[in-house]
Design an enzyme around this catalytic site. Structure first.
Site, PDB file in Angstrom:
ATOM      1  N   ASP A  50       0.821  -1.211   0.000  1.00  0.00           N
ATOM      2  CA  ASP A  50       0.000   0.000   0.000  1.00  0.00           C
ATOM      3  C   ASP A  50       0.855   1.261   0.000  1.00  0.00           C
ATOM      4  OD1 ASP A  50       0.720  -0.825   2.665  1.00  0.00           O
ATOM      5  OD2 ASP A  50      -0.651   0.711   3.451  1.00  0.00           O
TER       6      ASP A  50
ATOM      7  N   GLU B 295       0.164  -1.092   5.877  1.00  0.00           N
ATOM      8  CA  GLU B 295       1.154  -0.489   6.771  1.00  0.00           C
ATOM      9  C   GLU B 295       0.886   0.992   6.995  1.00  0.00           C
ATOM     10  OE1 GLU B 295       4.888   1.591   7.895  1.00  0.00           O
ATOM     11  OE2 GLU B 295       3.645   1.857   6.100  1.00  0.00           O
TER      12      GLU B 295
END
Length: 434
Positions: free
Chosen positions: A74, A137
């Site tokens: 991400d 994250e």
């Protein structure tokens, strides 16, 4: 190699705290592209972790000292004005522009490329290698924790874990011309607090003294004027010890003197500005404020959000004690919204020496050193199963590049990316048999 990287950069795998706003199709497309570009990697056993996380297992000749290489899929949203489209992966004059080049599709793709190349060459690593790629994250999600639990259930106790963080950093310190290859051996804890004051509210024409907003403002001012005690951690002392011999006079003399005394180095860091001061103390940043919904209404409730970065040696508990002591107002309520304590410090031993040796091969001008990472990573969760958790991104980065992380014009040179791929490949090749 470069086209695979560009293809993955173009896919907008943006994570968000609003679960309904996730573009799950983008993550699915990323998985499909990853398999297309790295087919041999995908012949290894693969476990899906959470919604979009990936955990690959590459069996080595031995399994007694397994290694985990980490990165995350991400990226943060691409806001503001960019020189090139943030998801265009434009290459211009040897530079790749795009969200995720540094944080951290660069690391993820470089790891995959290195593994793919070694598999194609018929290489079998000396130890088991696990690749853990998280998917949330940037929003402090649970994919990394799920990966840790998966490894725990399989009885995997990593010899060392390597996640993003650090860099082969140019312009790291004034007066030090050589790049510093900084490897995070610990990271600050991240705790979010809310300060709240309740009151009667009312019409703005009849204000009472020290209403909720004024009382909250006083608390914020008191906190801003009363930082927590400062002390340079061991990793920071070692960082400056290693940098000092490479500094130009007179900075060399100042650093060489300062590193002989923790208190002296601490004073130097505090005097040098907010960036270096953050290396020596827990920091408080008031990031959100709310009060009345209208100009002519006195707030019945006023709140402030405080982002706390906790230095190793402090804790959420000691932070709250400090805030209560300096605010001196029982009417200010303190609520912990979320918390993560500082990570335990990993040893500078044979695992660190391996990272340093590989770095010395590919970046001979760099000075490798441990340091305290300021930002939070998924690596902090892996300290539950390994005592050696490091944070290093093997890319050469200028100060301008480091400042582009999480903001506009994130970019990485083609040459730096190729060197990063070679670095990961050498690391795997040099894993010891025992």
């Amino acid at each position: 190699m470069i086209e695979a990287f560009r293809d993955l950069l173009r896919i907008p795998t943006v994570s968000t705290r609003d679960a309904a706003a996730w573009d799950h199709a983008a993550f699915d497309a990323f998985h499909e592209a990853l398999e297309r570009h790295f087919p041999m990697l995908h012949e290894l056993p693969l476990t899906r972790v959470g919604r979009h996380g990936l955990l690959f297992h590459w069996a080595g000749r031995h399994a007694d000292r397994p290694v985990v290489l980490m990165a995350h899929i991400d990226v943060v949203p691409a806001e503001g004005e960019w020189v090139h489209p943030p998801f265009g992966a434009v290459v211009e004059d040897g530079v790749i522009w795009g969200r995720g080049t540094l944080d951290c599709k660069g690391s993820l793709t470089a790891i995959c490329q290195a593994v793919e190349d070694l598999l194609a060459a018929g290489h079998t690593p000396a130890q088991d290698v696990w690749l853990s790629f998280g998917c949330d994250e940037e929003v402090a999600g649970d994919a990394a924790q799920l990966a840790v639990e998966e490894l725990r259930q399989r009885g995997v106790t990593p010899w060392f874990v390597l996640d993003e963080g650090g860099a082969v950093a140019y312009d790291a310190f004034p007066g030090v011309d050589r790049p510093m290859a900084v490897v995070g051996v610990t990271e600050k804890g991240v705790t979010s607090l809310e300060l709240r004051v309740e009151g009667r509210g009312g019409h703005s024409s009849t204000p009472a003294p020290l209403g909720p907003t004024a009382r909250l403002a006083r608390a914020i001012t008191r906190l801003d004027r009363s930082p927590m005690r400062a002390s340079a951690p061991d990793a920071t002392m070692e960082l400056f010890r290693r940098a000092a011999p490479h500094a130009r006079p007179p900075i060399r003399y100042a650093l060489s003197t300062a590193v002989r005394s923790r208190s002296l180095l601490t004073r130097l860091l505090l005097a040098a500005g907010p960036e270096t001061a953050a290396m020596a103390r827990t920091t408080f940043a008031v990031t959100t404020l709310s009060g009345s919904p209208a100009m002519n209404v006195i707030a019945a409730s006023a709140t402030a959000g405080v982002s706390v970065r906790i230095l190793i040696g402090d804790s959420t508990e000691s932070v709250i004690r400090h805030i209560r002591r300096v605010i001196k107002d029982p009417q200010v309520q303190i609520t912990v919204l979320d918390q993560a304590e500082p990570s335990p410090s990993s040893p500078v031993d044979d695992a660190f020496d391996l990272l340093a040796a590989v770095t010395g091969t590919h970046f001979p001008e760099a000075v490798t050193s441990p340091y305290v990472m300021m930002a939070a990573t998924d690596a902090r969760f892996f300290t539950a199963i390994s005592e050696r958790v490091y944070r290093f991104t093997p890319f050469e980065m200028t100060k301008k590049q480091r400042e582009s992380i999480h903001t506009t014009d994130e970019h990485l040179t083609v040459d730096a990316y190729r060197k990063g791929v070679a670095w990961y490949g050498s690391l795997i090749e040099r894993l010891p048999a025992s």
